[in-house]
Scaffold this active site. Structure first.
Site, mmCIF file in Angstrom:
data_model
loop_
_atom_site.group_PDB
_atom_site.id
_atom_site.type_symbol
_atom_site.label_atom_id
_atom_site.label_comp_id
_atom_site.label_asym_id
_atom_site.label_seq_id
_atom_site.Cartn_x
_atom_site.Cartn_y
_atom_site.Cartn_z
ATOM 1 C CB CYS A 141 -0.979 0.010 1.165
ATOM 2 S SG CYS A 141 -2.262 -1.256 0.985
ATOM 3 C CG HIS A 177 -13.544 8.574 -10.341
ATOM 4 N ND1 HIS A 177 -14.784 8.180 -9.886
ATOM 5 C CD2 HIS A 177 -13.134 7.615 -11.193
ATOM 6 C CE1 HIS A 177 -15.108 7.041 -10.464
ATOM 7 N NE2 HIS A 177 -14.125 6.663 -11.264
ATOM 8 C CD GLU A 222 -8.471 0.128 2.513
ATOM 9 O OE1 GLU A 222 -8.297 1.219 3.072
ATOM 10 O OE2 GLU A 222 -7.687 -0.825 2.611
#
Length: 149
Positions: free
Chosen positions: A25, A75, A136
């Site tokens: 990550c 986005h 998530e």
């Protein structure tokens, strides 16, 4: 009258990277987030009120969360502004990308704290934020509860 909890769910796509993290990550990647917002209050008892029987109109709750969370984060790519990722952010912004710089590590845990703060400021005085759940992935989520805070 009794206190009632109502929940509205939202979804949005957001990218992020965790600076200094020791796993995958640390790389820029994204998630299809699902946010559940639960508020608590008494249903309106005034029979002359067009929203009689509602704790809060789902449309009013939707407006708050869309304006402050969904429309902002959807986005977008989120970076901690206190890291070298700020250079990458500038490059992406120069190329027309939607980037959000925050003053925290953009984990689900820290994002949900930010979201709780934003939503609480917008709710009418008689409505309280009860909890948030930020999912998530299918198997990973963070939760915020007013009773814990």
């Amino acid at each position: 009258m009794a206190n009632i909890r109502i929940t509205k769910q939202f979804s949005f796509e957001t990218g992020h990277a965790l600076y200094g993290y020791d796993g995958k990550c640390k790389n820029v990647h994204g998630h299809s987030y699902k946010l559940s917002v639960t508020v608590i209050g008494e249903p309106i008892s005034d029979t002359s009120n067009v929203k009689y029987g509602m704790v809060i109109d789902f449309g009013d709750l939707k407006k708050i969360v869309k304006e402050d969370i969904v429309d902002v984060f959807d986005h977008a790519t989120v970076f901690n502004k206190n890291t070298p990722h700020v250079e990458l952010a500038k490059e992406l912004q120069d190329r027309g990308h939607h980037v959000i710089l925050v003053d925290y590590q953009p984990t689900s845990e820290m994002m949900i704290i930010d979201f709780a703060s934003k939503i609480k400021k917008r709710l009418p005085g008689n409505i309280k934020l009860h909890s948030l759940k930020l999912q998530e992935t299918d198997t990973s989520f963070a939760e915020w509860h007013a009773s814990d805070n």
